[in-house]
Design a protein around this motif. Structure first.
Motif, short mmCIF file in Angstrom:
data_model
loop_
_atom_site.label_atom_id
_atom_site.label_comp_id
_atom_site.label_asym_id
_atom_site.label_seq_id
_atom_site.Cartn_x
_atom_site.Cartn_y
_atom_site.Cartn_z
N LYS A 243 65.46 -23.28 3.15
CA LYS A 243 65.57 -24.66 2.66
C LYS A 243 65.68 -25.64 3.84
O LYS A 243 65.10 -26.71 3.81
N THR A 244 66.40 -25.23 4.87
CA THR A 244 66.52 -26.10 6.05
C THR A 244 65.15 -26.35 6.68
O THR A 244 64.83 -27.47 7.08
N GLU A 245 64.32 -25.31 6.76
CA GLU A 245 62.98 -25.50 7.34
C GLU A 245 62.14 -26.43 6.47
O GLU A 245 61.37 -27.25 6.98
N LEU A 246 62.30 -26.28 5.17
CA LEU A 246 61.55 -27.15 4.27
C LEU A 246 62.02 -28.61 4.43
O LEU A 246 61.21 -29.54 4.45
N GLU A 247 63.31 -28.78 4.59
CA GLU A 247 63.85 -30.13 4.82
C GLU A 247 63.25 -30.73 6.09
O GLU A 247 62.85 -31.89 6.11
N ASN A 248 63.18 -29.92 7.14
CA ASN A 248 62.62 -30.42 8.40
C ASN A 248 61.15 -30.80 8.25
O ASN A 248 60.70 -31.81 8.80
N TYR A 249 60.43 -29.99 7.50
CA TYR A 249 59.02 -30.31 7.23
C TYR A 249 58.93 -31.68 6.55
O TYR A 249 58.12 -32.54 6.93
N LEU A 250 59.79 -31.88 5.55
CA LEU A 250 59.73 -33.13 4.78
C LEU A 250 60.07 -34.33 5.67
O LEU A 250 59.41 -35.37 5.61
N ILE A 251 61.09 -34.16 6.49
CA ILE A 251 61.48 -35.25 7.39
C ILE A 251 60.30 -35.61 8.31
O ILE A 251 59.97 -36.77 8.52
N ASN A 252 59.63 -34.57 8.79
CA ASN A 252 58.47 -34.77 9.67
C ASN A 252 57.34 -35.55 9.04
O ASN A 252 56.58 -36.22 9.72
N ILE A 253 57.17 -35.39 7.73
CA ILE A 253 56.09 -36.13 7.08
C ILE A 253 56.64 -37.39 6.37
O ILE A 253 56.03 -37.89 5.40
N ASN A 254 57.81 -37.82 6.82
CA ASN A 254 58.43 -39.05 6.28
C ASN A 254 58.76 -38.99 4.80
O ASN A 254 58.63 -39.97 4.08
N GLU A 255 59.17 -37.84 4.38
CA GLU A 255 59.63 -37.71 2.99
C GLU A 255 61.15 -37.55 3.02
O GLU A 255 61.74 -37.26 4.06
N LYS A 256 61.76 -37.69 1.86
CA LYS A 256 63.22 -37.52 1.77
C LYS A 256 63.56 -36.03 1.76
O LYS A 256 62.91 -35.24 1.08
N LYS A 257 64.62 -35.74 2.48
CA LYS A 257 65.00 -34.34 2.65
C LYS A 257 65.45 -33.67 1.35
O LYS A 257 65.24 -32.48 1.13
N TYR A 258 66.02 -34.47 0.41
CA TYR A 258 66.51 -33.87 -0.84
C TYR A 258 65.38 -33.26 -1.69
O TYR A 258 65.61 -32.47 -2.58
N LYS A 259 64.15 -33.65 -1.35
CA LYS A 259 63.03 -33.09 -2.13
C LYS A 259 62.88 -31.59 -1.92
O LYS A 259 62.24 -30.90 -2.71
N ALA A 260 63.47 -31.11 -0.83
CA ALA A 260 63.45 -29.66 -0.58
C ALA A 260 64.12 -28.93 -1.74
O ALA A 260 63.66 -27.88 -2.20
N THR A 261 65.20 -29.52 -2.23
CA THR A 261 65.91 -28.90 -3.37
C THR A 261 65.01 -28.88 -4.60
O THR A 261 64.93 -27.88 -5.31
N GLN A 262 64.32 -30.00 -4.84
CA GLN A 262 63.41 -30.03 -6.00
C GLN A 262 62.31 -28.98 -5.86
O GLN A 262 62.00 -28.25 -6.81
N ILE A 263 61.75 -28.88 -4.66
CA ILE A 263 60.67 -27.90 -4.47
C ILE A 263 61.21 -26.48 -4.66
O ILE A 263 60.60 -25.64 -5.32
N TYR A 264 62.41 -26.23 -4.10
CA TYR A 264 63.03 -24.90 -4.28
C TYR A 264 63.22 -24.59 -5.77
O TYR A 264 62.97 -23.48 -6.22
#
Ligand code: SAH
Length: 339
Positions: free
Chosen positions: A8-29
């Motif tokens: 999940k942390t890696e997914l959060e970092n990916y999202l931050i890198n593409i200017n998305e909100k980090k909480y979306k990692a939880t939704q994707i998970y």
């Protein structure tokens, strides 16, 4: 990159890198591991732009169930990987729930003399997603949830440490498959530096050690790894693991006729393990095509068990599963073809 490779942390970092909100990692998970969708397009609470990004950055499932062998209490799965390699996983129905034994590598380089998996040398490590998908595909097939995971299939998990730890973090994540750390067991033939690494991970998983012999002399004969990491280093390492993590360690001991099953061996084992917070799991040997090793008789196993018990060692005898369907230790893949 496969989406199931990401913690999940890696997914959060990916999202931050593409200017998305980090909480979306939880939704994707949640989409991946709770709703089990098969494509990003089904993730209906995400914006089109993010879905397009996910589609261009990640692949999803590239593992296929090739064959299932079933008996009442065991189902054995042969998986085909993207590069036409095969691995296997075994599902077991216990009184306490369903457990699955998964593979961590294609083949194994440890070369334990009695083990079928080791006859096929390591071809490559499994990626985290190839371990995660073993569980997802089995759950989809049986339409039930698995309660515990043991990393005791083909391969030496600590020879693929980083991927295995990532896999554990992914399935342990409360928004992932949410398998509790205490329901995850990793089994190693004793790669000492990685046991020290595991202490630092600060995670409550179970550690099982394939000991299989009470002396270096016997262990050297059946487990080449002992020539690198022998008992005089392994035992202190386990003592440190136990004192630092406060966790009991499982000692696996496969009963091989006239190799390690005498009362003398039992005596030496008691001596080796006394006062340690461990329990010994005596494993009836699953005979393979290798005629060098035979299983110990029931009487010998019981005598060994009694001796340990009388000397205050916690001990159990492992229930035998799946003999009739080649569920034992790399046998299905090995028969499938020496590819
Ligand atoms: N490499 C890791 C995990 C995979 S092997 C390890 O060594 O622990 C999982 C367990 O099965 C090990 O304890 C291994 O020694 C044992 N094993 C291998 N072949 C076996 C067989 N034919 N019968 C019973 N146990 C076996």
């Amino acid at each position: 990159m496969n989406i199931y490779d990401l913690t999940k942390t890696e997914l959060e970092n990916y999202l931050i890198n593409i200017n998305e909100k980090k909480y979306k990692a939880t939704q994707i998970y949640e989409w991946l591991y709770q709703h089990r969708v098969k494509s990003f397009n089904e993730m209906s609470n995400l914006k089109k732009e993010l879905i397009a990004n996910l589609n261009s950055s990640f692949t999803m499932n590239d593992l296929k169930i090739e064959l299932v062998q079933e008996s009442k209490l065991v189902k054995k799965f042969l998986f085909k990987l993207y590069d036409n390699q095969y691995i296997e996983a075994v599902l077991m129905y216990h009184d306490y729930g369903l457990s699955v034994c998964i593979s961590s590598e294609v083949g194994c380089n440890m070369g334990c003399k009695f083990c079928e998996s080791g006859r096929l040398k390591k071809v490559r490590d499994l990626t985290p997603h190839e371990m995660v998908l073993q569980i997802l595909l089995i759950e989809e097939y049986i339409k039930e949830r698995i309660s515990s995971v043991v990393i005791m299939g083909i391969g030496e998990p600590f020879d693929n440490y980083d991927n295995v730890m990532k896999f554990i973090r992914i399935i342990n994540d409360p928004k992932g498959i949410a398998i509790g750390a205490r329901h995850i067991t990793v089994s190693t033939c004793g790669i000492i530096p990685k046991i020290y690494d595991l202490i630092k991970e600060n995670i409550q998983i179970n550690l099982a050690i394939s000991l299989h012999a009470p002396t270096n002399e016997i262990r050297n004969k059946i487990m080449p790894v002992n020539k690198v990491y022998n008992l005089s280093e392994l035992i202190p390492c386990l003592q440190e693991y136990i004192s630092k993590t406060n966790r009991r360690v499982t000692i696996e001991y496969v009963m091989l006729n006239n190799v390690n099953d005498t009362l003398d061996c039992a005596k030496e084992l008691v001596h080796l393990l006394k006062n340690m917070n461990i329990y010994v799991n005596l494993i009836p040997y699953n005979e393979t095509n290798n005629i060098e090793f035979k299983k110990s008789s029931k009487d010998k196993i019981l005598a060994f068990y009694d001796y340990l018990k009388k000397n205050n060692i916690n001990v159990t005898i492992r229930k035998e599963f799946g003999l009739e369907i080649d569920a034992a230790c790399g046998q299905l893949r090995s028969k499938r073809g020496e590819q």
